[in-house]
Scaffold this motif. Structure first.
Motif, PDB file in Angstrom:
ATOM      1  N   ASP A  57       0.710  -1.204   0.070  1.00 54.43           N
ATOM      2  CA  ASP A  57      -0.105  -0.062  -0.109  1.00 54.43           C
ATOM      3  C   ASP A  57       0.619   1.180   0.064  1.00 54.43           C
ATOM      4  OD1 ASP A  57      -1.821   2.208   0.317  1.00 54.43           O
ATOM      5  OD2 ASP A  57      -2.655   1.182   2.105  1.00 54.43           O
ATOM      6  N   GLY A  62      -1.598   4.238  -4.191  1.00 59.86           N
ATOM      7  CA  GLY A  62      -2.480   3.130  -4.270  1.00 59.86           C
ATOM      8  C   GLY A  62      -1.675   1.928  -4.193  1.00 59.86           C
ATOM      9  N   LEU A  63      -2.499   1.018  -4.365  1.00 62.96           N
ATOM     10  CA  LEU A  63      -1.879  -0.315  -4.173  1.00 62.96           C
ATOM     11  C   LEU A  63      -0.719  -0.963  -5.419  1.00 62.96           C
ATOM     12  CD1 LEU A  63      -5.350  -1.942  -2.929  1.00 62.96           C
ATOM     13  CD2 LEU A  63      -3.230  -1.579  -1.632  1.00 62.96           C
ATOM     14  N   SER A  89      -8.557  -1.184  -6.556  1.00 59.18           N
ATOM     15  CA  SER A  89      -8.478  -2.255  -5.695  1.00 59.18           C
ATOM     16  C   SER A  89      -8.643  -3.745  -6.408  1.00 59.18           C
ATOM     17  CB  SER A  89      -9.203  -2.449  -4.465  1.00 59.18           C
ATOM     18  OG  SER A  89     -10.647  -2.467  -4.811  1.00 59.18           O
ATOM     19  N   CYS A  91      -7.524  -6.436  -9.648  1.00 63.65           N
ATOM     20  CA  CYS A  91      -6.460  -6.911 -10.386  1.00 63.65           C
ATOM     21  C   CYS A  91      -6.703  -8.227 -10.999  1.00 63.65           C
ATOM     22  CB  CYS A  91      -5.178  -7.108  -9.545  1.00 63.65           C
ATOM     23  SG  CYS A  91      -3.741  -7.665 -10.114  1.00 63.65           S
ATOM     24  N   CYS A 108      -3.931 -11.658   0.123  1.00 58.14           N
ATOM     25  CA  CYS A 108      -3.913 -10.519  -0.449  1.00 58.14           C
ATOM     26  C   CYS A 108      -5.436  -9.859  -0.306  1.00 58.14           C
ATOM     27  CB  CYS A 108      -3.505 -10.216  -1.875  1.00 58.14           C
ATOM     28  SG  CYS A 108      -1.709 -10.224  -1.728  1.00 58.14           S
ATOM     29  N   PHE A 112      -5.411  -6.765   2.278  1.00 60.50           N
ATOM     30  CA  PHE A 112      -5.603  -5.597   1.305  1.00 60.50           C
ATOM     31  C   PHE A 112      -6.929  -5.321   0.887  1.00 60.50           C
ATOM     32  CE2 PHE A 112      -1.024  -6.801   1.624  1.00 60.50           C
ATOM     33  CZ  PHE A 112      -0.437  -5.432   1.934  1.00 60.50           C
ATOM     34  N   GLY A 113      -7.730  -6.299   0.341  1.00 59.42           N
ATOM     35  CA  GLY A 113      -8.902  -6.119  -0.130  1.00 59.42           C
ATOM     36  C   GLY A 113      -8.923  -6.012  -1.506  1.00 59.42           C
ATOM     37  N   ILE A 114      -7.858  -6.385  -2.288  1.00 62.22           N
ATOM     38  CA  ILE A 114      -7.840  -6.539  -3.505  1.00 62.22           C
ATOM     39  C   ILE A 114      -8.684  -7.638  -4.094  1.00 62.22           C
ATOM     40  CG2 ILE A 114      -6.046  -6.970  -5.386  1.00 62.22           C
ATOM     41  CD1 ILE A 114      -3.813  -5.977  -3.529  1.00 62.22           C
ATOM     42  N   GLN A 115      -9.492  -7.219  -4.799  1.00 65.84           N
ATOM     43  CA  GLN A 115     -10.402  -8.271  -5.835  1.00 65.84           C
ATOM     44  C   GLN A 115      -9.506  -8.652  -6.948  1.00 65.84           C
ATOM     45  OE1 GLN A 115     -13.657  -8.682  -4.885  1.00 65.84           O
ATOM     46  NE2 GLN A 115     -13.049  -7.616  -3.200  1.00 65.84           N
ATOM     47  N   TYR A 134      -9.668  -4.229   6.216  1.00 69.68           N
ATOM     48  CA  TYR A 134      -8.493  -4.757   5.622  1.00 69.68           C
ATOM     49  C   TYR A 134      -7.278  -4.279   6.156  1.00 69.68           C
ATOM     50  CZ  TYR A 134     -11.968  -5.705   2.219  1.00 69.68           C
ATOM     51  OH  TYR A 134     -13.036  -6.270   1.807  1.00 69.68           O
ATOM     52  N   LEU A 137      -4.119  -2.067   5.027  1.00 70.67           N
ATOM     53  CA  LEU A 137      -4.129  -0.753   4.448  1.00 70.67           C
ATOM     54  C   LEU A 137      -3.535   0.039   5.174  1.00 70.67           C
ATOM     55  CD1 LEU A 137      -7.623  -1.090   2.649  1.00 70.67           C
ATOM     56  CD2 LEU A 137      -5.261  -1.511   1.610  1.00 70.67           C
TER      57      LEU A 137
END
Length: 150
Positions: A57, A62-63, A89, A91, A108, A112-115, A134, A137
């Motif tokens: 982060d 951004g991520l 968020s 990928c 992840c 981190f909340g990454i979709q 998350y 973050l």
């Protein structure tokens, strides 16, 4: 394929990629080229060993998703990076290319909340399903009460 051969092949196939590093080659691409790069690394460069996947982060920037793949025969080590950008968020998932990415992508998502689009089973792996937020973050409030954990 040696590191220099891999670097030349990557430069030819992904002209917009940023390449850096002396002992470990780092390749940065856009999220649109993320899966193509991973498939190229596995099929063409010979990096069949998936070592890890994580995220960073960078607050306002951004991520960023980071993965490492290796060619164990030639000792070629490559770090793959994609910056998702501020407020993004989502990928593409690398699971269709590297099955070993499965649990690391779930981590992840959990932290981190990454979709990760295209992941076969994207759900929490470490925290309870009822957990809110998350924790990795930078915007996550550390002092947020969450019984029974705090």
């Amino acid at each position: 394929m040696t590191r220099d051969d891999a670097q030349a092949a990557i430069s030819a196939r992904f002209p917009g990629a940023e390449l850096s590093g002396t002992s470990v080659l780092t390749v940065s691409v856009s999220p649109d080229a993320w899966v193509d790069l991973a498939r190229f690394m596995k099929d063409t460069v010979g990096c069949r060993f998936f070592s890890f996947l994580t995220a960073v982060d960078w607050k306002e920037q951004g991520l960023e998703v980071v993965a490492r793949v290796d060619d164990l025969d030639t000792h070629t080590q490559l770090v793959l990076k994609t910056k998702l950008g501020a407020g993004v968020s989502a990928c593409p998932s690398l699971v269709p290319v590297y099955r070993g990415a499965n649990w690391m992508e779930r981590e992840c998502f959990d932290m981190f909340g990454i979709q990760l689009e295209g992941h076969p089973d994207l759900r929490r792996i470490i925290l309870e399903d009822s957990w809110q937020g998350y924790p990795l973050l930078k915007s996550y409030a550390v002092d947020t009460p969450y019984p029974p954990f705090r």
